[in-house]
Design a protein around this motif. Structure first.
Motif, PDB file in Angstrom:
ATOM      1  N   ILE A   1       0.669  -1.350  -0.110  1.00 27.38           N
ATOM      2  CA  ILE A   1       0.001   0.089  -0.084  1.00 27.38           C
ATOM      3  C   ILE A   1       0.681   1.329   0.007  1.00 27.38           C
ATOM      4  O   ILE A   1       0.557   2.341  -0.602  1.00 27.38           O
ATOM      5  CB  ILE A   1      -0.753  -0.015   1.381  1.00 27.38           C
ATOM      6  CG1 ILE A   1      -2.037   0.787   1.193  1.00 27.38           C
ATOM      7  CG2 ILE A   1      -0.439   0.140   2.396  1.00 27.38           C
ATOM      8  CD1 ILE A   1      -3.044   0.565  -0.045  1.00 27.38           C
TER       9      ILE A   1
ATOM     10  N   THR B   1      -6.319  -7.324   2.098  1.00 28.92           N
ATOM     11  CA  THR B   1      -7.570  -7.324   2.124  1.00 28.92           C
ATOM     12  C   THR B   1      -7.930  -5.667   1.862  1.00 28.92           C
ATOM     13  O   THR B   1      -7.100  -4.944   2.342  1.00 28.92           O
ATOM     14  CB  THR B   1      -8.179  -7.875   3.399  1.00 28.92           C
ATOM     15  OG1 THR B   1      -7.764  -7.164   4.566  1.00 28.92           O
ATOM     16  CG2 THR B   1      -7.966  -9.270   3.505  1.00 28.92           C
ATOM     17  N   ASP B   2      -9.248  -5.454   1.674  1.00 28.40           N
ATOM     18  CA  ASP B   2      -9.517  -3.968   1.959  1.00 28.40           C
ATOM     19  C   ASP B   2      -9.662  -3.505   3.316  1.00 28.40           C
ATOM     20  O   ASP B   2      -9.176  -2.436   3.458  1.00 28.40           O
ATOM     21  CB  ASP B   2     -11.133  -3.755   1.290  1.00 28.40           C
ATOM     22  CG  ASP B   2     -11.242  -3.953  -0.064  1.00 28.40           C
ATOM     23  OD1 ASP B   2     -10.006  -3.878  -0.947  1.00 28.40           O
ATOM     24  OD2 ASP B   2     -12.135  -4.588  -0.641  1.00 28.40           O
ATOM     25  N   LYS B   3      -9.709  -4.293   4.345  1.00 28.50           N
ATOM     26  CA  LYS B   3      -9.820  -4.093   5.562  1.00 28.50           C
ATOM     27  C   LYS B   3      -8.292  -3.554   5.941  1.00 28.50           C
ATOM     28  O   LYS B   3      -7.976  -2.512   6.740  1.00 28.50           O
ATOM     29  CB  LYS B   3     -10.421  -5.084   6.686  1.00 28.50           C
ATOM     30  CG  LYS B   3     -10.341  -4.690   7.884  1.00 28.50           C
ATOM     31  CD  LYS B   3     -10.794  -5.775   9.021  1.00 28.50           C
ATOM     32  CE  LYS B   3     -10.689  -5.299  10.467  1.00 28.50           C
ATOM     33  NZ  LYS B   3     -11.264  -6.455  11.288  1.00 28.50           N
TER      34      LYS B   3
ATOM     35  N   ALA C   1      -5.920  -2.690   3.960  1.00 31.00           N
ATOM     36  CA  ALA C   1      -5.608  -1.375   3.169  1.00 31.00           C
ATOM     37  C   ALA C   1      -6.100  -0.117   4.123  1.00 31.00           C
ATOM     38  O   ALA C   1      -5.295   0.711   4.085  1.00 31.00           O
ATOM     39  CB  ALA C   1      -6.217  -1.324   1.787  1.00 31.00           C
ATOM     40  N   VAL C   2      -7.179  -0.051   4.616  1.00 34.14           N
ATOM     41  CA  VAL C   2      -7.773   0.873   5.327  1.00 34.14           C
ATOM     42  C   VAL C   2      -7.085   1.024   6.700  1.00 34.14           C
ATOM     43  O   VAL C   2      -6.587   2.073   6.840  1.00 34.14           O
ATOM     44  CB  VAL C   2      -9.277   0.671   5.732  1.00 34.14           C
ATOM     45  CG1 VAL C   2      -9.747   1.562   6.813  1.00 34.14           C
ATOM     46  CG2 VAL C   2     -10.074   0.678   4.460  1.00 34.14           C
ATOM     47  N   MET C   3      -6.448  -0.059   7.450  1.00 34.65           N
ATOM     48  CA  MET C   3      -5.610   0.142   8.401  1.00 34.65           C
ATOM     49  C   MET C   3      -4.229   0.514   8.252  1.00 34.65           C
ATOM     50  O   MET C   3      -3.809   1.440   8.862  1.00 34.65           O
ATOM     51  CB  MET C   3      -5.671  -1.424   9.250  1.00 34.65           C
ATOM     52  CG  MET C   3      -6.973  -1.631   9.838  1.00 34.65           C
ATOM     53  SD  MET C   3      -7.051  -3.315  10.228  1.00 34.65           S
ATOM     54  CE  MET C   3      -5.603  -3.398  11.528  1.00 34.65           C
TER      55      MET C   3
ATOM     56  N   ARG D   1      -3.378   2.482   5.486  1.00 32.82           N
ATOM     57  CA  ARG D   1      -3.799   4.145   5.330  1.00 32.82           C
ATOM     58  C   ARG D   1      -3.864   4.869   6.745  1.00 32.82           C
ATOM     59  O   ARG D   1      -3.429   5.993   6.570  1.00 32.82           O
ATOM     60  CB  ARG D   1      -4.914   3.903   4.609  1.00 32.82           C
ATOM     61  CG  ARG D   1      -4.805   3.918   3.094  1.00 32.82           C
ATOM     62  CD  ARG D   1      -5.444   4.706   1.961  1.00 32.82           C
ATOM     63  NE  ARG D   1      -5.168   4.255   0.649  1.00 32.82           N
ATOM     64  CZ  ARG D   1      -4.083   5.107   0.091  1.00 32.82           C
ATOM     65  NH1 ARG D   1      -3.441   5.969   0.721  1.00 32.82           N
ATOM     66  NH2 ARG D   1      -3.817   4.807  -1.040  1.00 32.82           N
ATOM     67  N   ALA D   2      -4.663   4.327   7.537  1.00 33.35           N
ATOM     68  CA  ALA D   2      -4.719   4.995   8.855  1.00 33.35           C
ATOM     69  C   ALA D   2      -3.502   4.956   9.460  1.00 33.35           C
ATOM     70  O   ALA D   2      -3.177   6.308   9.950  1.00 33.35           O
ATOM     71  CB  ALA D   2      -5.740   4.267   9.804  1.00 33.35           C
TER      72      ALA D   2
END
Length: 88
Positions: A6, A50-52, A54-56, A58-59
């Motif tokens: 990412i 996973t998309d989850k 990726a969100v983590m 990015r956070a």
């Protein structure tokens, strides 16, 4: 979603920030790719599957310490590539 680093997107998203602060630096595709490659080799990868994830990731990338590290590495990359461009 496939496994991906990412950090690649984050680096590409921030290259222009550093280049705008250094208007004398070449912004051609070859120089931009060299800047990205240098930065990605200096930073620890953040692989997600996973998309989850990726969100983590990015956070985590929004943390001040990471932002500082990212800008420092990108600035180093810009200076190095500017001093040693691979194009004519």
């Amino acid at each position: 979603m496939e496994v991906c680093n990412i950090l690649e997107k984050i680096v590409w998203d921030n290259i222009d920030v550093v280049l705008k602060r250094n208007p004398e630096v070449c912004c051609c595709d070859k120089c931009r790719a060299d800047i990205a490659a240098y930065a990605l080799n200096k930073l620890s990868p953040r692989y997600v599957a996973t998309d989850k994830g990726a969100v983590m990731a990015r956070a985590l990338s929004l943390e001040a310490g990471f932002q500082i590290e990212l800008l420092v590495v990108l600035t180093e990359a810009v200076k190095l590539v500017n001093a040693n461009p691979r194009h004519q």
